[in-house]
Design a protein around this motif. Structure first.
Motif: not given
Length: 139
Positions: A98-119
Motif C-alpha cells: 500500500a505504501k508503494g514497496v515492490t514485493l518479492i513475495d506476495e504472500k508469506p512462505r516457509k523459511g528456515a527454522e519454520g518461520l513464515n517469511i517474505a522478502f
C-alpha cells in the motif's frame, strides 16, 4: 507495519564449514544448528548473539540466488539481507504494498527454522534486501 526487532542478518558464504570456525573460535558464538531449505536452494547455519541471530547462507546449486550473489561479489559472499521480526507477515506485506514497496513475495512462505517469511525488493528498500519474519509458534 509492526516490526518488533531485528530477527537476523543473512550472510552469504561459499562454505558454511569454512565459515563456522570464525564465528565459533574467534567470536565465541555457539552454533544453533544447520538446516537445508530445499526450495530456496540453500543450507543455513544460525548463531545467536543477544536477541539477534546471524544466518549463514550457503548455496546448494549454481542456480541459487545465494550462488549468484556470491558470484557478483567476487566469490567472497558477504551481508545478503536483514530480517525483521513481526507477528503478522501478511499484514506487513499488505502495508508495504500500500505504501508503494515492490514485493518479492506476495504472500508469506516457509523459511528456515519454520518461520513464515517474505522478502521486499531492494529497489524499494534503499538497496537493502529486506526479509519480514514471523514465528508461527509464538501466536
Amino acid at each position: 507495519m509492526q516490526i518488533s526487532q531485528i530477527e537476523h542478518l543473512g550472510i552469504a558464504t561459499p562454505s558454511i564449514e569454512q565459515a563456522i570456525p570464525y564465528y565459533e573460535n574467534v567470536l565465541g558464538l555457539k552454533l544453533l544448528g544447520i538446516e537445508e531449505v530445499a526450495d530456496q536452494k540453500v543450507r543455513t547455519a544460525f548463531f545467536k548473539i543477544g536477541e539477534v541471530k546471524l544466518e549463514l547462507l550457503e548455496p546448494t546449486c549454481p542456480e541459487s540466488t545465494i550462488a549468484k550473489f556470491i558470484e557478483k561479489n567476487g566469490g567472497r559472499g558477504g551481508i545478503h539481507h536483514i530480517a525483521f521480526k513481526t507477528d503478522d507477515v501478511a499484514a506487513c506485506l499488505e502495508d508495504a504494498k500500500a505504501k508503494g514497496v515492490t514485493l518479492i513475495d506476495e504472500k508469506p512462505r516457509k523459511g528456515a527454522e519454520g518461520l513464515n517469511i517474505a522478502f521486499l525488493h531492494p529497489k524499494s528498500t534503499m538497496s537493502v534486501l529486506t526479509e519480514i519474519c514471523e514465528d508461527p509458534n509464538e501466536k
